[in-house]
Design a protein around this motif. Structure first.
Motif, PDB file in Angstrom:
ATOM      1  N   LEU A 119       0.859  -1.178   0.000  1.00  0.00           N
ATOM      2  CA  LEU A 119       0.000   0.000   0.000  1.00  0.00           C
ATOM      3  C   LEU A 119       0.900   1.235   0.000  1.00  0.00           C
ATOM      4  N   PHE A 120       0.584   2.193  -0.882  1.00  0.00           N
ATOM      5  CA  PHE A 120       1.417   3.376  -1.066  1.00  0.00           C
ATOM      6  C   PHE A 120       0.659   4.650  -0.691  1.00  0.00           C
ATOM      7  N   PRO A 121       1.399   5.721  -0.404  1.00  0.00           N
ATOM      8  CA  PRO A 121       0.765   7.038  -0.290  1.00  0.00           C
ATOM      9  C   PRO A 121       0.180   7.435  -1.644  1.00  0.00           C
ATOM     10  N   SER A 122      -0.773   8.353  -1.619  1.00  0.00           N
ATOM     11  CA  SER A 122      -1.434   8.749  -2.859  1.00  0.00           C
ATOM     12  C   SER A 122      -0.482   9.420  -3.839  1.00  0.00           C
ATOM     13  N   GLY A 123       0.612   9.979  -3.334  1.00  0.00           N
ATOM     14  CA  GLY A 123       1.526  10.704  -4.201  1.00  0.00           C
ATOM     15  C   GLY A 123       2.599   9.858  -4.861  1.00  0.00           C
ATOM     16  N   VAL A 124       2.517   8.547  -4.784  1.00  0.00           N
ATOM     17  CA  VAL A 124       3.539   7.698  -5.395  1.00  0.00           C
ATOM     18  C   VAL A 124       3.629   7.986  -6.892  1.00  0.00           C
ATOM     19  N   GLN A 154       3.963   6.621 -10.143  1.00  0.00           N
ATOM     20  CA  GLN A 154       3.763   5.279 -10.677  1.00  0.00           C
ATOM     21  C   GLN A 154       4.789   4.908 -11.737  1.00  0.00           C
ATOM     22  N   LYS A 155       5.176   5.836 -12.565  1.00  0.00           N
ATOM     23  CA  LYS A 155       6.121   5.548 -13.637  1.00  0.00           C
ATOM     24  C   LYS A 155       7.546   5.326 -13.113  1.00  0.00           C
ATOM     25  N   LYS A 156       7.828   5.853 -11.918  1.00  0.00           N
ATOM     26  CA  LYS A 156       9.173   5.725 -11.358  1.00  0.00           C
ATOM     27  C   LYS A 156       9.219   4.813 -10.137  1.00  0.00           C
ATOM     28  N   MET A 157       8.084   4.190  -9.806  1.00  0.00           N
ATOM     29  CA  MET A 157       8.045   3.363  -8.592  1.00  0.00           C
ATOM     30  C   MET A 157       9.074   2.232  -8.678  1.00  0.00           C
ATOM     31  N   ASN A 158       9.793   2.031  -7.556  1.00  0.00           N
ATOM     32  CA  ASN A 158      10.785   0.953  -7.482  1.00  0.00           C
ATOM     33  C   ASN A 158      10.948   0.529  -6.026  1.00  0.00           C
ATOM     34  N   GLY A 159      11.926  -0.306  -5.758  1.00  0.00           N
ATOM     35  CA  GLY A 159      12.107  -0.832  -4.410  1.00  0.00           C
ATOM     36  C   GLY A 159      12.442   0.201  -3.360  1.00  0.00           C
ATOM     37  N   ASP A 160      12.888   1.391  -3.790  1.00  0.00           N
ATOM     38  CA  ASP A 160      13.211   2.449  -2.833  1.00  0.00           C
ATOM     39  C   ASP A 160      12.049   3.422  -2.612  1.00  0.00           C
ATOM     40  N   SER A 161      10.956   3.241  -3.332  1.00  0.00           N
ATOM     41  CA  SER A 161       9.807   4.139  -3.180  1.00  0.00           C
ATOM     42  C   SER A 161       9.153   3.966  -1.814  1.00  0.00           C
ATOM     43  N   GLU A 162       8.715   5.069  -1.234  1.00  0.00           N
ATOM     44  CA  GLU A 162       8.054   5.026   0.072  1.00  0.00           C
ATOM     45  C   GLU A 162       6.752   4.237  -0.020  1.00  0.00           C
ATOM     46  N   TYR A 163       6.516   3.412   0.969  1.00  0.00           N
ATOM     47  CA  TYR A 163       5.244   2.689   1.064  1.00  0.00           C
ATOM     48  C   TYR A 163       4.810   2.643   2.520  1.00  0.00           C
ATOM     49  N   TYR A 164       3.538   2.302   2.731  1.00  0.00           N
ATOM     50  CA  TYR A 164       3.005   2.211   4.089  1.00  0.00           C
ATOM     51  C   TYR A 164       3.037   0.785   4.630  1.00  0.00           C
ATOM     52  N   VAL A 165       2.577  -0.157   3.801  1.00  0.00           N
ATOM     53  CA  VAL A 165       2.444  -1.547   4.230  1.00  0.00           C
ATOM     54  C   VAL A 165       2.976  -2.462   3.135  1.00  0.00           C
TER      55      VAL A 165
END
Length: 420
Positions: A113-118, A120-131
């Motif tokens: 689960l991600f914050p709404s501001g993720v 999407q085109k750059k999401m990777n293993g270092d992207s902030e997530y909640y759960v």
């Protein structure tokens, strides 16, 4: 008037009890899933693609379609956004199904689960997530369910071990996060783990710490046993473990000036009795194990909102799979654990038994085809062996006939007649 108020209260209760579904995807609308899910380009050529399929065995070819990892040794970064929400004061339920029909040997099967501001085109293993939640398998040693929460910028791993399913069939994973700071993990709608967030994760510092001003008294004796002061070493225990070999002789060609002083080789001493240790007795001065006094931790501050995320707005996969083929389906984000259980139960009841039935039929068919192929191969080998034996026998008969002809020719020769 009383009846009207009662009716109003019942209606309000019914509305309050109605579950809120923030996101649901069963991938039952064909290629439209590609409009909802965005593939990240962060990994470039190392990125794999998800495809829509029910797999090799299923209950219903259309209903059981999900997103499948398609290429070995690839990253899979996909997200889907929804209207942002906060789980303040209510439960947060994250549920999805996983089918490792490829008999996965190493790869993730979890969801985030991600914050709404993720991005999407750059999401990777270092992207902030909640759960982060779901199964992870790598070899025989790693077969666990990850439950990771982000708290104040840190990703916290659960301190308990939850074993995941490792067979080829569909399994349902459910995480329930409650506003009283408790949680529950279900696998196939059965409780696998649960408890307190504060106890099972390192959200907060310890409530108590060792008193830095306290020290063990110098006269504190915590030895349970001591040497018996009245015990003494028996005679014979002063013999060395190794002695010079009495039968060794200095070599005749030994030159002390060149080779140094000659010393005989050492051998085990037959009289050596081992290391002597005095008898142990109870320590009369033993006071027990010293326990360090504890005090309240000045850095500890209770937090009633460990469970809380105020800006949940996307769900997605951040995976690496050595062996692709996993199918993800029945993704649900809601505030009602009962609704999630009923939703999942319907899928499990309809799908799993049918999957196993189809898989068994496929296995039986493959077994018969394999046996037929083996029988055919054996028959061909037997035929070839028989032909080779016949050729050998024919060659032997030919050789014998030629030998007989040679013998007859030799007997008719002038030299043979002259001998006669």
């Amino acid at each position: 008037m009383g009846a009207y108020l009662l009716l109003l209260a019942l209606v309000a209760g019914a509305l309050a009890a109605e579950p809120t579904v923030f996101f649901k995807d069963q991938f039952d609308d064909g290629s439209s899933w590609e409009d909802r899910w965005v593939a990240s380009t962060a990994k470039g050529s190392e990125a794999g693609k998800l495809k829509l399929t029910a797999g090799k065995f299923y209950g219903d070819a259309d209903k059981d379609q999900g997103l499948q990892t398609s290429t070995d040794a690839r990253f899979y970064h996909y997200t889907a956004k929804f209207d942002e929400f906060s789980n303040e004061g209510k439960s947060l339920v994250l549920q999805f199904s996983v089918k490792h029909e490829q008999s996965i040997d190493c790869g993730g099967g979890y969801i985030k689960l991600f914050p709404s501001g993720v991005d999407q085109k750059k999401m990777n293993g270092d992207s902030e997530y909640y759960v982060m939640f779901g199964p992870d398998i790598c070899g025989p040693a790693t077969k666990k369910v990850h439950v990771i929460f982000n708290y104040k910028g840190k990703n916290l791993l659960i301190k308990k071990e939850i074993r995941c399913k490792d067979d080829e069939f569909t399994h349902l994973y459910t995480l329930i996060l409650n506003p009283d700071n408790t949680y529950e993990v279900l696998i196939d709608n059965e409780r696998a783990e649960g408890g307190s967030l504060e106890e099972d994760w390192d959200f907060l510092p310890a409530k108590k710490i060792n008193d830095p001003a306290a020290k063990k008294p110098e006269d504190w004796d915590d030895r349970k046993k001591i040497d018996d002061p009245e015990d003494s070493k028996p005679e014979g225990y002063d013999k060395p473990e190794h002695i010079p070999d009495p039968d060794a002789e200095k070599p005749e060609d030994w030159d002390d000036e060149v080779d140094g002083e000659w010393e005989p080789p050492m051998i085990d001493n037959p009289d050596f009795k081992g290391e002597w240790k005095p008898r142990q007795i109870d320590n009369p001065a033993y006071k027990g194990e010293w326990v360090h006094p504890q005090i309240d931790n000045p850095d500890y501050s209770a937090d009633d909102n460990l469970y809380l995320y105020k800006d949940i707005g996307a769900v997605g996969f951040d995976l690496w799979q050595v062996k692709a083929g996993t199918i993800f389906d029945n993704i649900l984000v809601t505030d009602d654990a009962k609704h999630a259980k009923e939703f999942g139960k319907g899928h499990l009841d309809e799908t799993v038994a049918a999957e196993k039935k189809m898989k068994d039929a496929q296995d039986e068919k493959e077994k018969k085809e394999r046996e037929a192929e083996e029988a055919k191969k054996k028959a061909e080998e037997d035929t070839k062996e028989g032909e080779e034996e016949e050729e050998e026998e024919a060659d032997e008969e030919t050789a014998d006939a030629e030998a007989d002809e040679d013998a007859e020719e030799d007997s008719d020769s002038p030299a043979a007649k002259e001998e006669l």
